[in-house]
Design an enzyme around this catalytic site. Structure first.
Site, PDB file in Angstrom:
ATOM      1  N   GLY A  14       0.778  -1.238   0.000  1.00 43.45           N
ATOM      2  CA  GLY A  14       0.000   0.000   0.000  1.00 43.45           C
ATOM      3  C   GLY A  14       0.806   1.283   0.000  1.00 43.45           C
ATOM      4  N   ASN A 109      -5.236   2.916 -12.656  1.00 44.86           N
ATOM      5  CA  ASN A 109      -4.278   1.901 -12.209  1.00 44.86           C
ATOM      6  C   ASN A 109      -2.878   2.459 -12.383  1.00 44.86           C
ATOM      7  OD1 ASN A 109      -3.315  -0.726 -11.421  1.00 44.86           O
ATOM      8  ND2 ASN A 109      -2.819  -1.104 -13.572  1.00 44.86           N
ATOM      9  N   HIS A 111       1.054   1.093 -13.110  1.00 43.45           N
ATOM     10  CA  HIS A 111       1.820  -0.085 -13.533  1.00 43.45           C
ATOM     11  C   HIS A 111       3.308   0.283 -13.581  1.00 43.45           C
ATOM     12  CE1 HIS A 111       2.714  -3.882 -15.379  1.00 43.45           C
ATOM     13  NE2 HIS A 111       3.471  -3.235 -16.247  1.00 43.45           N
ATOM     14  N   ASP A 147      -3.609  -3.754 -18.060  1.00 47.67           N
ATOM     15  CA  ASP A 147      -2.563  -2.739 -18.253  1.00 47.67           C
ATOM     16  C   ASP A 147      -2.657  -2.084 -19.628  1.00 47.67           C
ATOM     17  OD1 ASP A 147      -1.610  -3.443 -15.721  1.00 47.67           O
ATOM     18  OD2 ASP A 147      -0.259  -4.955 -16.533  1.00 47.67           O
TER      19      ASP A 147
END
Ligand code: GRF
Length: 206
Positions: A14, A109, A111, A147
């Protein structure tokens, strides 16, 4: 400027969740973290979130028959918390259309590679093993492909000097912690539209 309510999904440490939370607290981005949800009860980030007064929940995928049912349960919890934007931050589950459609173009997201190079579970190691001299991280809007969705922010790092993939991962992580708040700031403070895969920003505050 109105404060956006963020939900963050994690499966582990996290650290990106922490960087987003700090950016909210400092006023860098006009948002608050309304909910942190993990699919794993041993995710280390849960304790940090709870210590910082953020509501947390664990919804294990093992308790649901289908991916859709699991996603539906998470969507329900996020909606109950008033969440408008969802940040995947080391969340190790693929999302179904149930989730993507519930928060259309509002799921992000991060990546750890410069997409479209090296998608998948081992972005840093794959880039290192390939021998690239530049890698980095990508914040993108989530679509149904892994992704893959429209790119919001990328930050590059130099690979030379990294003795192994772990050292490269550490170098990339520093940039991840800048990239996620930067992406949120852009999306939340400027008008934007999607032109195919491209996120097009209009005039705004910064
Ligand atoms: C990060 O490297 C992120 O890019 C990837 O998973 C890792 C999560 O790290 N998706 P953390 O849990 O945010 O520390």
């Amino acid at each position: 400027m109105a404060t956006a309510k963020l939900g963050i999904l994690i499966s582990g440490r996290g650290s990106n969740m922490q960087s987003i939370t700090r950016a909210c607290a400092s006023g860098e981005i006009p948002a608050e973290v309304a909910m942190v949800i993990s699919n794993r009860d041993d995710a280390a980030g849960l304790a940090w979130a709870a210590e910082h007064g953020i509501p947390t929940a664990v919804l294990s995928h093992k308790d649901f028959d289908t991916r859709e049912a699991h996603d539906e349960a998470i969507v329900t919890r996020l909606r109950e918390a008033g969440v408008e934007w969802v940040c995947l931050a080391g969340y190790m589950r693929l999302l179904s259309s149930v989730f993507i459609e519930a928060f259309s173009n509002r799921v992000l997201n991060i990546h750890p590679s410069l997409l479209p190079s090296f998608p998948g579970l081992h972005g840093q190691r794959d880039a290192f093993d390939y021998g690239v001299t530049v890698s980095g991280c990508t914040v993108h809007i989530v679509d149904l492909e892994l992704d893959h969705g429209p790119i919001v922010v990328q930050r590059a790092v130099q690979v030379p000097g990294c003795g192994d993939a772990g050292a490269l991962a550490d170098r990339i992580l520093v940039e991840e912690h800048r990239a996620y708040p930067e992406a949120l700031k852009r999306l939340l403070t400027r008008p934007w539209t999607l032109d195919g895969r491209r996120v097009v920003f209009g005039r705004g505050k910064s």
